[in-house]
Design a protein around this motif. Structure first.
Motif, PDB file in Angstrom:
ATOM      1  N   GLY A  70      13.668   0.676 -27.716  1.00 42.11           N
ATOM      2  CA  GLY A  70      14.112   1.880 -28.433  1.00 42.11           C
ATOM      3  C   GLY A  70      13.647   1.777 -29.861  1.00 42.11           C
ATOM      4  O   GLY A  70      12.551   2.172 -30.192  1.00 42.11           O
ATOM      5  N   PHE A  73      13.071   5.192 -31.323  1.00 44.40           N
ATOM      6  CA  PHE A  73      12.298   6.120 -30.477  1.00 44.40           C
ATOM      7  C   PHE A  73      12.801   5.968 -29.051  1.00 44.40           C
ATOM      8  O   PHE A  73      12.699   4.881 -28.481  1.00 44.40           O
ATOM      9  CB  PHE A  73      10.808   5.798 -30.628  1.00 44.40           C
ATOM     10  CG  PHE A  73      10.423   5.735 -32.073  1.00 44.40           C
ATOM     11  CD1 PHE A  73      10.121   6.895 -32.774  1.00 44.40           C
ATOM     12  CD2 PHE A  73      10.473   4.533 -32.763  1.00 44.40           C
ATOM     13  CE1 PHE A  73       9.850   6.850 -34.133  1.00 44.40           C
ATOM     14  CE2 PHE A  73      10.199   4.483 -34.127  1.00 44.40           C
ATOM     15  CZ  PHE A  73       9.878   5.641 -34.815  1.00 44.40           C
ATOM     16  N   TYR A  74      13.364   7.061 -28.492  1.00 46.42           N
ATOM     17  CA  TYR A  74      14.240   6.902 -27.343  1.00 46.42           C
ATOM     18  C   TYR A  74      13.845   7.743 -26.135  1.00 46.42           C
ATOM     19  O   TYR A  74      13.402   8.871 -26.271  1.00 46.42           O
ATOM     20  CB  TYR A  74      15.677   7.249 -27.751  1.00 46.42           C
ATOM     21  CG  TYR A  74      16.154   6.390 -28.900  1.00 46.42           C
ATOM     22  CD1 TYR A  74      16.554   5.076 -28.676  1.00 46.42           C
ATOM     23  CD2 TYR A  74      16.149   6.872 -30.204  1.00 46.42           C
ATOM     24  CE1 TYR A  74      16.966   4.261 -29.730  1.00 46.42           C
ATOM     25  CE2 TYR A  74      16.563   6.065 -31.261  1.00 46.42           C
ATOM     26  CZ  TYR A  74      16.958   4.764 -31.020  1.00 46.42           C
ATOM     27  OH  TYR A  74      17.355   3.968 -32.059  1.00 46.42           O
ATOM     28  N   ASP A  75      14.084   7.136 -24.982  1.00 40.85           N
ATOM     29  CA  ASP A  75      13.800   7.801 -23.715  1.00 40.85           C
ATOM     30  C   ASP A  75      15.070   8.439 -23.169  1.00 40.85           C
ATOM     31  O   ASP A  75      15.712   7.889 -22.285  1.00 40.85           O
ATOM     32  CB  ASP A  75      13.228   6.745 -22.742  1.00 40.85           C
ATOM     33  CG  ASP A  75      12.782   7.365 -21.426  1.00 40.85           C
ATOM     34  OD1 ASP A  75      12.559   8.589 -21.383  1.00 40.85           O
ATOM     35  OD2 ASP A  75      12.671   6.612 -20.432  1.00 40.85           O
ATOM     36  N   PRO A 265       8.807  14.159 -25.733  1.00 43.64           N
ATOM     37  CA  PRO A 265       8.345  12.954 -25.036  1.00 43.64           C
ATOM     38  C   PRO A 265       7.945  11.882 -26.039  1.00 43.64           C
ATOM     39  O   PRO A 265       7.626  12.199 -27.190  1.00 43.64           O
ATOM     40  CB  PRO A 265       7.120  13.444 -24.253  1.00 43.64           C
ATOM     41  CG  PRO A 265       6.649  14.654 -24.973  1.00 43.64           C
ATOM     42  CD  PRO A 265       7.865  15.273 -25.606  1.00 43.64           C
ATOM     43  N   MET A 266       7.925  10.628 -25.619  1.00 45.30           N
ATOM     44  CA  MET A 266       7.573   9.552 -26.561  1.00 45.30           C
ATOM     45  C   MET A 266       6.104   9.612 -26.923  1.00 45.30           C
ATOM     46  O   MET A 266       5.717   9.277 -28.038  1.00 45.30           O
ATOM     47  CB  MET A 266       7.943   8.207 -25.959  1.00 45.30           C
ATOM     48  CG  MET A 266       9.442   8.013 -25.940  1.00 45.30           C
ATOM     49  SD  MET A 266       9.897   6.431 -25.240  1.00 45.30           S
ATOM     50  CE  MET A 266       9.429   6.692 -23.552  1.00 45.30           C
ATOM     51  N   LYS A 426      19.849   7.148 -19.222  1.00 49.93           N
ATOM     52  CA  LYS A 426      18.982   7.056 -18.040  1.00 49.93           C
ATOM     53  C   LYS A 426      19.080   5.702 -17.337  1.00 49.93           C
ATOM     54  O   LYS A 426      18.665   5.571 -16.196  1.00 49.93           O
ATOM     55  CB  LYS A 426      17.514   7.323 -18.458  1.00 49.93           C
ATOM     56  CG  LYS A 426      17.257   8.789 -18.779  1.00 49.93           C
ATOM     57  CD  LYS A 426      15.855   9.022 -19.321  1.00 49.93           C
ATOM     58  CE  LYS A 426      14.821   9.099 -18.208  1.00 49.93           C
ATOM     59  NZ  LYS A 426      13.492   9.527 -18.772  1.00 49.93           N
TER      60      LYS A 426
END
Lengths: 443, 481
Positions: A70, A73-75, A265-266, A426
């Motif tokens: 992370g 910057f995260y999903d 999106p990343m 997730k």
């Protein structure tokens, strides 16, 4: 040729109107001495062949790892409707809304975006966004420098190290004094920050949750800094902002954030979204575009770009910033994402992510030799100390299809054995159980 | 149309994750929990879909309208490029992966896209090296000026000034100022840079000059070789604003012509969408002597054909982006370049220039064209004549909106009165341009007979002219709770 519609007859007819015999004549003003020495490029490819090439390249990226990476910057999950709505050509093939009557869609959306992020961070005003969360910190610092006419910037080492490097690059030729206050086991050293603030301080800069995941309350620091006339800047994580004490409630003057976690999106580092909000008192120092509500000549509500007198196309070298764009499409994605999740959906996302991190921290701390770096409250990420270098452990775990987190030694000398572990909604409990089991195996 | 916030109905379910197992109060101490809700809307998915669909219908875009907006290069954005940028192998890629041990191996495909894109751009422009990190054109300018500053600092040069022509985009002086330079403006002559005006301000304190070529009037700077020579004499660098590269691909390479630093706008020349104002991408190219100062990281290819990110460049200006720039945008531009190839890129410039000249010739009897000679990809006209009857450039622009066209750029560049700047691009057909010309001629005829009708435009759009003064005074920039 793809994307050029002219037939041979069209070209001939156009050349005739222009009054030249060949296209080459149109370039006659370019002297031979300036003609290309080389233009050695491959021939074009069909759409099908290009797709095959790009699909092959995409397949050479490892996106099938179970990842606990992370670090800013995260999903997070993105609803399908975000793509469907923002891929409408009327939005993404439009220019900057300089003709407001033909751009009410973009303008109203930005106004709604400004409203949404302002509410989320508990602030008064927002601009239409800047490039990314790091640029937002730089711009916030420059706002403070202009407002206070002071040069000292006191920043915590717990602010994302990538953003601190970025700030250094941008300000290298300016006469600023950057004071970085070291962390204590991943926590912001509020006492040392407060001590570093004096009458020459333009601003203090903190982050919460900080880079190590610690959720912190900067209220006391902000009150002290304000008493010295400094501007209070905080970098936030907008998903977490739905559940934790807001920048506004802490007394921040400027709150910025990387908006990637809200529907983007990343995409290997960009395009992202620099969220930038402030108090009413500072709005005229804000860089970039701002949309305002007004009325048309018949009294109907409409939206325009406003306060443009701050901007480069009017003020040229005296502008508040050289920024002349915003991340409009990313801001649109952010707004659509916030609308689709709504207040409740965002709070659930945050709570589930924090819950997973709590569960993971508990599991990992039980592994012999593993300790949690800081026992204070955390959001969805936390740092652990391993009995051996985190790089080695990480490498071994990648071999098993797991990215266990981000090794902190790269940016924090002395923390070579430490790993920053991130969870989102997730992750399943099973993902976390396997992470713990295999990590124990490797140690 | 009401805002999304007024459509909210508390309790209405959107796209919610399942109820978490923990209450917040189990997870965080009371003092750190948010006290009041944010006030985000509660909507059904259909509510949201309908709201955004309605909004989209209040926008002009290239997909629905001819958009001859000068200087902005509103060409068609191929659907294919959007599609491949969304491939999960790219879209789901975490930017920190290459910073993990042997992380380069996890991202070979993306690193190859970056490496190859840099090589394409270097060959197109004749520059030695590129960075893809700048996230927009203005950001590229700042990066370029920081590179120039690093070069001069390294050489021990005492430089304090940057020269910008009066026709320059406003970002040029703003970027130079933000990088710490004093900005010196010079007047143009016959629409191009005047070497005599340059000579007057050129001294040892000049760090460099920023130029656009073709310039913002759509004219080729034919004194370029002379200008290069003059700047060299004081070790000043020449900066190329690549806003108008789309006019000269395969016809001139800025590196060969003597430029030292260049930024490109992938969202112009390379067909990535403007998105209503961003995201863009502003890669920066440099000549060999400036390569050591490029931002880090840099992508390299080893002898075995593997790609790596390297950070060990001691003279680098540092980071200008958190990672590797707007990778998703670069990817679309790369797909576009692959599709077109060498011949296709040359055809882009040829047809962009042909289209602009065609429109110029179809309009120069009804609109004054101050520099009525062969232009590059765009041309500037003046509504000065019409303004004497009360119809200004802005009125003509608004009347065009009523006819279903986006307006040309108005009042830029600042050096032409009642300026209208047209850029049709290579992707518009002759039929589209012809219809546009006919409609514009109708508007100009109406301006003669019934100026008030043109001044009232637009009348067919969701709103008429908006009160910008009131907007700035009242400052309603967020919706009240």
């Amino acid at each position: 040729m793809p994307y050029v519609p002219h037939t041979t007859a069209d070209t001939r007819a156009m050349l005739e109107v222009v009054g030249v015999d060949s296209v080459e004549e149109l370039f006659a003003e370019i002297p031979q001495t300036l003609r290309p020495k080389s233009f050695d490029l491959p021939a074009g490819m069909s759409e099908m062949a290009t797709r095959a090439k790009l699909e092959d390249l995409a397949s050479r990226n490892s996106t099938n790892l179970v990842s606990f990476l992370g670090a800013g910057f995260y999903d997070h999950y993105v609803p399908s409707a975000v793509d469907a709505l923002t891929m409408r050509g009327e939005f993404y093939t439009a220019y900057t809304p300089y003709q407001p009557e033909a751009s009410q869609g973009t303008l109203q959306a930005i106004y709604e975006y400004q409203t949404a992020v302002t509410r989320l961070l508990g602030m008064d005003c927002s601009n239409a966004s800047v490039y990314d969360g790091g640029t937002a910190i730089y711009e916030a610092v420059m706002m403070a420098v202009r407002q206070t006419k002071r040069v000292k910037v006191v920043i915590s080492e717990t602010v994302n190290p990538i953003y601190r490097i970025l700030l250094g690059t941008y300000t290298v030729n300016l006469k600023l004094e950057l004071v970085t206050v070291p962390h204590v086991d991943g926590a912001t050293d509020f006492a040392a920050m407060e001590k570093a603030v004096d009458k020459s301080t333009a601003c203090v800069v903190v982050q919460s949750p900080n880079f190590f995941g610690c959720v912190e309350d900067a209220s006391a620091l902000f009150a002290a800094a304000k008493a010295q006339g400094a501007v209070n800047i905080i970098s936030a994580y907008p998903v977490m902002a739905s559940v934790i004490k807001t920048p506004g409630a802490m007394g921040a003057d400027i709150a910025v954030a990387e908006g990637q976690s809200l529907g983007l999106p990343m995409s290997f580092g960009g395009p992202y979204l620099g969220i930038m909000t402030c108090t009413k008192a500072l709005v005229r120092q804000m860089p970039g575009r701002i949309v305002g509500r007004t009325t048309d000549s018949q009294g109907r509500t409409g939206y325009v770009l406003t306060l443009q007198a701050r901007e480069q196309h009017i003020r040229r070298q005296k502008a508040t910033s050289n920024i002349c764009s915003n991340q409009a499409l990313c801001a649109l994605r952010c707004l659509a994402h916030l609308c689709l999740l709504g207040e409740e959906g965002l709070r659930r996302t945050a709570s589930a992510s924090i819950g997973n991190a709590r569960y993971a921290a508990g599991k990992l701390a039980k592994i012999p030799g593993v300790t949690v770096l800081n026992n204070g409250p955390v959001g969805n990420e936390f740092a652990i100390r391993l009995p051996r270098p985190a790089q080695d452990v990480c490498l071994a775990m990648i071999g098993r299809g797991f990215v266990p987190g981000f090794p902190l030694g790269r940016y924090y000398p002395g923390l070579e054995n430490c790993l920053l572990v991130t969870c989102t909604e997730k992750h399943s409990r099973r993902d976390i159980d396997i992470l713990a089991a295999w990590l124990e195996d490797e140690l | 149309m009401s805002t999304v916030f007024t459509k909210s109905a508390p309790g209405r379910e959107g796209v919610w994750p399942k109820q978490p197992e923990h209450d917040l109060s189990d997870l965080l101490p009371a003092g750190l929990i948010r006290e009041v809700p944010a006030g985000l809307p509660s909507l059904s998915e259909l509510d949201v879909v309908r709201h955004f669909s309605l909004l989209s219908r209040k926008n002009y875009g290239v997909d629905s309208n001819f958009y001859p907006l000068g200087s902005c290069t509103m060409k068609y954005n191929p659907k294919f490029c959007e599609d491949v940028a969304g491939l999960p192998g790219f879209a789901r890629l975490h930017p920190l992966l290459p910073q993990l041990p042997r992380g380069d191996e996890l991202t070979q495909g993306a690193l190859e896209v970056m490496y190859e894109s840099e090589r394409w751009l270097a060959e197109i422009t004749g520059m030695h090296d590129f960075t893809l990190h700048p996230m927009a054109g203005a950001h590229g300018e700042l990066t370029g000026v920081l590179i120039m500053a690093a070069y001069h600092a390294d050489k021990g040069n005492k430089k304090t000034k940057i020269i910008c022509p009066d026709s320059a985009h406003g970002t040029n002086p703003a970027s130079a100022a933000i990088a710490g330079y004093e900005v010196v403006s010079i007047a143009s002559k016959d629409g191009i840079v005047d070497p005599d005006a340059l000579a007057e301000v050129l001294d040892d304190e000049v760090a460099g000059m920023m130029m656009t070529c073709p310039n913002t009037l759509g004219l080729f700077e034919k004194n370029l070789p002379k200008i290069v020579e003059m700047l060299r004499s004081v070790d000043a660098l020449l900066y190329y604003d690549g806003a108008n590269l789309n006019a000269v691909m395969g016809k001139m390479r800025v590196g060969d012509a003597g430029f030292d630093v260049v930024h490109l706008n992938l969202h112009k020349t390379f067909a990535t969408p403007h998105g209503g104002g961003g995201p863009g991408s502003g890669p920066v190219g440099v000549c060999e002597k400036l390569a050591p100062y490029l931002p880090i990281s840099r992508v390299v290819k080893d002898p075995s054909g593997r790609f790596h990110l390297r950070y060990d460049y001691p003279k680098s200006i540092g980071y200008v982006a958190p990672f590797y720039g707007n990778f998703g945008v670069v990817l679309k531009a790369y797909a576009y370049m692959l599709r077109l190839g060498r011949e296709g890129l040359i055809k882009v410039s040829e047809n962009a220039v042909l289209a602009a000249n065609y429109m110029r010739k179809r309009l120069d009897d009804v609109l004054e064209v101050p520099y009525d000679r062969i232009c590059m990809h765009e041309f500037v006209a003046s509504a000065d004549k019409q303004s004497h009857k009360g119809v200004r450039a802005l009125d003509i622009a608004k009347a065009l909106l009523d006819k279903g066209y986006h307006a040309p750029t108005v009042y830029f560049p600042l050096i032409v009165k009642e300026c209208l700047m047209f850029e049709p691009t290579e992707t518009e057909s002759k039929e589209t341009m012809d219809q546009f010309v006919d409609d514009l001629r109708d508007i100009l005829a109406l301006a003669e007979t019934d100026p008030a009708a043109v001044q009232a435009a637009p009348v067919t759009l969701p709103v008429t002219r908006l009160d910008e003064t009131a907007a700035a005074r009242n400052m309603h920039i967020t919706e009240d709770m």
